[in-house]
Write a protein that holds these residues in place. Structure first.
Motif, PDB file in Angstrom:
ATOM      1  N   GLY A  78      -4.411  10.820  45.903  1.00 26.90           N
ATOM      2  CA  GLY A  78      -3.020  10.933  45.505  1.00 26.90           C
ATOM      3  C   GLY A  78      -2.222   9.686  45.827  1.00 26.90           C
ATOM      4  O   GLY A  78      -1.224   9.394  45.172  1.00 26.90           O
ATOM      5  N   PRO A  85      -2.470   6.044  43.074  1.00 24.95           N
ATOM      6  CA  PRO A  85      -1.522   5.690  42.007  1.00 24.95           C
ATOM      7  C   PRO A  85      -0.242   5.061  42.539  1.00 24.95           C
ATOM      8  O   PRO A  85       0.304   4.133  41.923  1.00 24.95           O
ATOM      9  N   ARG A  98      -0.677  11.633  36.970  1.00 25.75           N
ATOM     10  CA  ARG A  98      -0.897  10.769  38.131  1.00 25.75           C
ATOM     11  C   ARG A  98      -0.646   9.301  37.822  1.00 25.75           C
ATOM     12  O   ARG A  98      -0.298   8.528  38.715  1.00 25.75           O
ATOM     13  N   TYR A  99      -0.836   8.906  36.561  1.00 22.46           N
ATOM     14  CA  TYR A  99      -0.718   7.487  36.216  1.00 22.46           C
ATOM     15  C   TYR A  99       0.291   7.266  35.082  1.00 22.46           C
ATOM     16  O   TYR A  99       0.121   6.369  34.271  1.00 22.46           O
ATOM     17  N   THR A 121       8.205  10.566  42.272  1.00 25.34           N
ATOM     18  CA  THR A 121       7.110  11.301  42.918  1.00 25.34           C
ATOM     19  C   THR A 121       7.360  11.462  44.413  1.00 25.34           C
ATOM     20  O   THR A 121       6.444  11.821  45.156  1.00 25.34           O
ATOM     21  N   GLY A 148      -3.919  18.858  33.943  1.00 25.06           N
ATOM     22  CA  GLY A 148      -2.691  18.219  34.436  1.00 25.06           C
ATOM     23  C   GLY A 148      -1.454  18.746  33.764  1.00 25.06           C
ATOM     24  O   GLY A 148      -0.381  18.711  34.329  1.00 25.06           O
TER      25      GLY A 148
END
Length: 477
Positions: A8, A11, A202-203, A338, A367
């Motif tokens: 986690g 990224p 995540r990206y 985030t 996701g």
């Protein structure tokens, strides 16, 4: 640290490194390409210092000060109120609650689900898109309404000093047009952003950075043909001596100009202006129709300035540097969006666990079943607050660079026309007609000034005359 927490954090580390690299690249480009000294070299007798008293009468100076004192209160107050409103909505749960309230009351499902069945995937997608659209339009409308009293105040000042020629209904129509353009641009940008966030949880910073770069370039390219005509009508400069001389000057300067356009600015203002916008096939040099009443030599002087921008591709340069900065900002946005603490402060739950499997599980890609976090449309208020904060932080740098680029275009005009006396008289006319601030303070330089002041530009023309051994323009008083 568990393998999951390490994964986690990767990224965020990658986004941090990319943001630092992009912002560093912008800093290097600006440091190396900004014309910090548009008139390099030795100046016989020294550089001329700006002095409004040399060229402006006491009554002109007094009028400039009075106008500045009248227009600054609504400008500063409107800025502060606007920031307070968007920060209150974005950095507290107010914005998330407002979005939840407005989207709940505006959404109507065409076919309500049976019993406790969740919406089908196509309906879920429509619901998400609808929430983003409604939230974006609602928030931008709230911000515009919050600033409307100060816009009215500013417009009243312009009317009192004879700078505005619009009726109130016409002014209101322009405000509605501006709001409509804001809706379109922000809605498209946020729809693309939230689609990337959901597709790559995540990206998403990678897609947002690339998309932001491309969107800035696209908007800058199509702006002259898609947005400018919303507010003004344009026509080619009529055939005649002035048009012939301007096109001949452009040819002599080596700048391809197929046409010179005139905007019907007189329907809303008495001020004088000209500008260059777009690049490639959409590049255009535009004159306000109010400018055409000036002597032809002065018009040539101001067009020579615009040719300086065109020859250096200043619009394209600014677009690419701005796009690079936006790409870095998207990486920084990822880091902030985030952050569980920031999301909680904004009233948005951090990203939840994957959706459960089973007969009611989502059939979408991995996701997309996660809830909350940056993918939650209620975080749009936080996004707009972060954009406002970043814009305000970057404004002083943008204004500083812009003033240097404008000074280089002034030097280009002087080199092209070799007529500093006409340049001085043109800058005097611009300053008087536009009631420009003849002695801006430090705060005005930081927040507002994208061009050098009139006395600065006049002093530069006299410095240029000394450097090139041509008669120095005498004081105009």
């Amino acid at each position: 640290m568990t393998e999951r927490s390490k994964a986690g954090g990767r990224p965020r580390i990658a986004a941090s490194v990319t943001a630092a690299g992009l912002f560093g690249a912008v800093a290097v480009v600006l440091a190396m390409t900004t014309p910090w000294n548009p008139l390099p070299g030795h100046v016989p007798g020294g550089r001329v210092e700006p002095d409004p008293a040399l060229d402006f009468s006491p009554s002109e100076i007094a009028r400039s000060k009075a106008f500045d004192s009248a227009v600054n209160p609504p400008a500063y107050t409107g800025l502060v109120v606007g920031l307070v409103v968007i920060f209150a909505l974005g950095f507290t749960p107010l914005g998330a609650r407002f979005i939840g309230w407005v989207t709940t009351r505006t959404h109507r499902r065409p076919h309500p689900p049976r019993g406790d069945d969740p919406p089908h995937p196509p309906e879920r997608l429509r619901l998400r898109l609808w929430r983003i659209i409604v939230a974006t339009m609602a928030l931008t409308t709230v911000l515009r309404v919050a600033g409307l009293p100060f816009d009215v105040w500013s417009e009243s000042v312009l009317r009192r000093y004879g700078l505005s020629t619009q009726s109130w209904p016409s002014w209101l129509v322009d405000q509605l047009k501006s709001l409509g353009v804001t809706w379109v641009i922000y809605t498209i940008a946020l729809l693309l952003l939230y689609s990337v966030v959901r597709r790559f949880p995540r990206y998403w910073w990678t897609g947002a950075a690339a998309g932001g770069f491309l969107l800035v370039v696209l908007v800058s390219f199509i702006y002259p043909i898609a947005v400018e005509p919303v507010f003004n009508k344009f026509h080619s400069l009529p055939e005649g001596r002035l048009r012939t001389d301007l096109l001949a000057m452009a040819e002599r300067d080596g700048v391809p100009v197929e046409d010179v356009l005139v905007a019907d600015a007189s329907r809303r203002t008495t001020s004088l202006n000209a500008y260059v916008s777009g690049f490639g096939s959409t590049r255009r040099i535009v004159l306000y129709d109010t400018l055409l009443k000036s002597p032809p030599a002065r018009v040539e002087s101001i067009v020579a300035h615009e040719l300086g921008h065109a020859k250096r591709d200043d619009v394209l340069y600014g677009t690419l540097v701005g796009a690079l900065g936006i790409a870095g900002a998207m990486c920084l946005l990822y880091l902030l969006m985030t952050s569980p603490r920031l999301l909680s402060r904004a009233g948005v739950a951090p990203t939840g666990p994957p959706a459960p499997t089973g007969p009611r599980a989502s059939t979408g890609p991995p996701g997309r079943g996660r809830s909350g976090g940056a993918a939650d449309p209620r975080s749009i208020a936080l996004v707009l607050a972060l954009v406002a904060a970043g814009t305000q932080v970057g404004a002083p740098v943008q204004n500083l660079v812009s003033r240097r680029i404008e000074a280089r275009a002034d030097a280009h005009a002087l080199n092209l026309t070799r007529d500093p006396a006409t340049f001085v008289s043109m800058q005097h006319e611009l300053s008087v007609r536009n009631i420009s601030d003849l002695n801006p303070d430090g705060m005005e330089y930081l927040l507002w000034l994208t061009h050098p002041s009139g006395p600065d530009r006049i002093a530069m023309a006299r410095t240029w005359a000394r450097m090139h051994h041509v008669p120095e323009p005498p004081p105009l008083r």
